[in-house]
Design an enzyme around this catalytic site. Structure first.
Site, PDB file in Angstrom:
ATOM      1  N   HIS A 179       0.809  -1.227   0.000  1.00 29.64           N
ATOM      2  CA  HIS A 179       0.000   0.000   0.000  1.00 29.64           C
ATOM      3  C   HIS A 179       0.841   1.274   0.000  1.00 29.64           C
ATOM      4  O   HIS A 179       0.310   2.379  -0.108  1.00 29.64           O
ATOM      5  CB  HIS A 179      -1.024  -0.004   1.132  1.00 29.64           C
ATOM      6  CG  HIS A 179      -0.504   0.268   2.502  1.00 29.64           C
ATOM      7  ND1 HIS A 179      -0.573   1.513   3.077  1.00 29.64           N
ATOM      8  CD2 HIS A 179       0.077  -0.529   3.426  1.00 29.64           C
ATOM      9  CE1 HIS A 179      -0.060   1.457   4.309  1.00 29.64           C
ATOM     10  NE2 HIS A 179       0.338   0.219   4.533  1.00 29.64           N
ATOM     11  N   CYS A 190      -0.881  13.455  20.058  1.00 27.51           N
ATOM     12  CA  CYS A 190      -2.282  13.171  19.709  1.00 27.51           C
ATOM     13  C   CYS A 190      -2.464  12.131  18.603  1.00 27.51           C
ATOM     14  O   CYS A 190      -3.090  11.105  18.833  1.00 27.51           O
ATOM     15  CB  CYS A 190      -3.049  14.426  19.320  1.00 27.51           C
ATOM     16  SG  CYS A 190      -2.911  15.695  20.583  1.00 27.51           S
TER      17      CYS A 190
HETATM   18  C1  LIG Z   1       4.114   1.778   6.655  1.00 28.35           C
HETATM   19  C2  LIG Z   1       5.385   1.254   7.224  1.00 28.35           C
HETATM   20  C3  LIG Z   1       5.444   0.008   7.872  1.00 28.35           C
HETATM   21  C4  LIG Z   1       4.229  -0.825   8.120  1.00 28.35           C
HETATM   22  O1  LIG Z   1       3.687  -1.387   6.952  1.00 28.35           O
HETATM   23  P1  LIG Z   1       2.140  -1.871   6.994  1.00 28.35           P
HETATM   24  O2  LIG Z   1       1.962  -2.631   5.732  1.00 28.35           O
HETATM   25  O3  LIG Z   1       1.314  -0.635   7.050  1.00 28.35           O
HETATM   26  O4  LIG Z   1       1.993  -2.724   8.203  1.00 28.35           O
HETATM   27  C5  LIG Z   1       6.657  -0.427   8.334  1.00 28.35           C
HETATM   28  N1  LIG Z   1       7.766   0.310   8.182  1.00 28.35           N
HETATM   29  C6  LIG Z   1       7.760   1.504   7.570  1.00 28.35           C
HETATM   30  C7  LIG Z   1       9.038   2.258   7.411  1.00 28.35           C
HETATM   31  C8  LIG Z   1       6.569   2.016   7.076  1.00 28.35           C
HETATM   32  O5  LIG Z   1       6.557   3.213   6.479  1.00 28.35           O
END
Ligand SMILES: *Cc1c(COP(=O)(O)O)cnc(C)c1O
Length: 393
Positions: A203, A327
C-alpha cells in the site's frame, strides 16, 4: 477553491492504481479458487501468485523462491526480527538497530528485550544518519542480527545500507532492512545491498493494503512465523490473499517500470517546496538530510506552533498532511524520530510532514504556498513566545 482537495501524505498510504485494481477484481469473483486446490480454478490462483512472486523478485533483484508474501509490512518486520532472533538464539542474543526505526521494528525489538534479548539502539546524527562505523563498533561476539531501516518514514533520510550490509556480511551476521518506504521510490537490489532480509508493503506503492512481503536470502536460518498449512512453501501458513498478492505484483511492476521518471518528478516537487517554504516562512527548520532523503519527502519544524493545529487548519483547506507531534499517536510525546535527531520537545511539536506522490502537480504546491504561510502566521499570532521572539526579547 474551497473544495480543492490535495493529498500530501503518500508515506502514510497511497491509492490503488486503476490498472492494479483491474487485475485484482477477477480474483474476488470468478477466479475464487483456493491456490492449494488441485482443480483448475485452484491452479489458476496458484499461477497468479507465482506470477506476482516473479514480479516482486524481479523488482528487487531476488530469486522468486526468496520472496514470501505476508499480511503487511509490519508482519514482514515481525517475522524477520523475531524469526532470526528465536531461530538463532543458540548463537547469541544481541541485536543492533537504530533509535529511529518504525514502530513495527522498534516495538518488536522492545518485546524481544522483555524475553531475554539484548538490543543496541544506535543513536543518529542531526540529519538522522547512522554510520557504518557505528554499526561496526556495536558488533559483539553474541550479535545475531542487525536491523536498520532503508529510509525513514518521517524525515525521509536514507541510510548507507550497502556499506552496512558489507560489514554484516564480513562478520557473518544476519542483516535485515525495513525497506517499506524505499520500495517503489528508489531502486533496490538485494545483491548490491548485501541484505539477508528485506520488508516491503504494497500500500506504500499504489497497491492494496493488507499485503506485504519478506525477502529471505536463500540459506538464511529462520523458522516460520505463522503455523498451519503448507502455504508459502511451509513458511507462512494461511490461505493466500490472492487478489491482494496479484495487486502487489502489478503495483511493483508498474513502479519499477516508471521509477526514473517518477523519481525526477517527486524530487522537483520536493525541492521546490523546500525552497519556497524556507524562503517565505521564518523560524522554520528542515528535518532530515538535505540530499540523502526520499524523493517525495519533506519534513519541517515550525517554531511556536502545534503540529496538530496546523494539520487541522490545513485539513479545513482540503490539504491532507501529517505531523510527528502528539495526539495522532495517542501519546503526549513528540515522535521518537524527531527527538532522536536532537529537536527539543517544543520544536518537535511543530512538525509537518508532506509526502508527494503520483497525482501531485505544481498546482498543488501553488495552492499549498497560498495557504500555508497564512496558517502558520495565524497560529503564531496566538503564541506569546512568538511575540517575544519577533520583538527580539
Ligand atoms: C508503513 C510502514 C510500515 C508498516 O507497513 P504496513 O503494511 O502498514 O503494516 C513499516 N515500516 C515503515 C518504514 C513504514 O513506512
Amino acid at each position: 477553491m474551497g473544495n480543492r482537495s490535495v493529498y500530501l501524505d503518500h508515506a502514510a498510504t497511497t491509492a490503488v492504481k486503476p490498472e492494479v485494481l483491474e487485475e485484482m477484481i477477477p480474483y474476488f469473483t470468478e477466479k475464487y479458487g483456493n491456490p492449494s486446490s488441485i482443480y483448475s480454478i485452484g491452479r489458476e490462483s496458484k499461477k497468479a501468485i507465482d506470477e506476482a512472486r516473479d514480479k516482486v523478485a524481479a523488482a528487487l533483484g531476488a530469486k522468486p523462491q526468496e520472496i514470501f508474501f505476508t499480511g503487511s509490512g509490519t508482519e514482514a518486520d515481525n517475522w524477520a526480527i523475531k524469526g532470526i532472533a528465536y531461530t538463532n538464539r543458540h548463537k547469541g542474543n544481541h541485536i543492533i538497530t537504530t533509535a529511529i526505526e518504525h514502530h513495527a521494528v522498534l516495538h518488536t525489538c522492545q518485546y524481544l528485550e522483555s524475553d531475554g534479548f539484548e538490543v543496541t539502539y544506535l543513536p543518529v546524527d542531526k540529519d538522522g544518519l547512522v554510520t557504518p562505523e557505528q554499526v561496526r563498533d556495536a558488533i559483539k561476539p553474541n550479535t545475531i542480527l542487525i536491523t536498520i531501516m532503508f529510509a525513514n518514514n518521517e524525515i525521509g533520510t536514507i541510510q548507507p545500507i550497502a556499506e552496512i550490509g558489507k560489514i554484516a556480511r564480513e562478520k557473518g551476521i544476519y542483516f535485515h532492512t525495513d525497506a517499506v518506504q524505499a520500495v517503489g521510490n528508489i531502486p533496490i537490489n538485494v545483491e548490491e545491498l548485501n541484505v539477508d532480509l528485506l520488508s516491503l508493503s504494497a500500500h506504500k506503492f499504489y497497491g492494496p493494503k493488507g499485503v506485504g512481503a519478506l525477502y529471505i536470502r536463500k540459506g538464511t536460518k529462520i523458522n516460520s512465523f505463522i503455523h498451519g498449512g503448507a502455504q508459502e512453501r511451509g513458511r507462512r501458513a494461511s490461505t493466500e490473499s490472492v487478489a491482494n498478492i496479484v495487486g502487489m505484483g502489478k503495483a511493483i511492476e508498474l513502479a519499477t517500470a516508471n521509477l526514473e521518471e517518477y523519481n525526477k518528478k517527486l524530487i522537483a516537487l520536493r525541492d521546490r517546496t523546500i525552497d519556497e517554504v524556507m524562503k517565505k516562512i521564518p523560524f522554520v527548520k528542515l528535518n532530515g538530510h538535505r540530499e540523502k532523503r526520499l524523493p517525495g519527502n519533506v519534513n519541517f519544524s515550525f517554531e511556536f506552533i502545534e503540529g496538530e493545529s496546523l494539520l487541522l487548519m490545513l485539513d479545513m483547506k482540503g490539504i491532507a498532511a501529517s505531523s510527528g507531534s502528539a495526539c495522532t499517536s495517542g501519546s503526549l510525546d513528540p515522535s521518537h524520530v524527531l527527538l532522536a535527531i536532537g529537536l527539543p520537545h517544543e520544536i518537535a511539536h511543530g512538525s509537518l510532514r508532506i509526502t508527494f506522490g503520483e497525482e501531485n502537480t505544481d498546482e498543488d504546491i501553488d495552492y499549498l504556498m497560498e495557504v500555508l504561510p497564512d496558517i502558520v502566521n495565524r497560529l503564531r499570532e496566538m503564541s506569546p513566545l512568538y511575540e517575544k521572539a519577533v520583538k527580539g526579547e
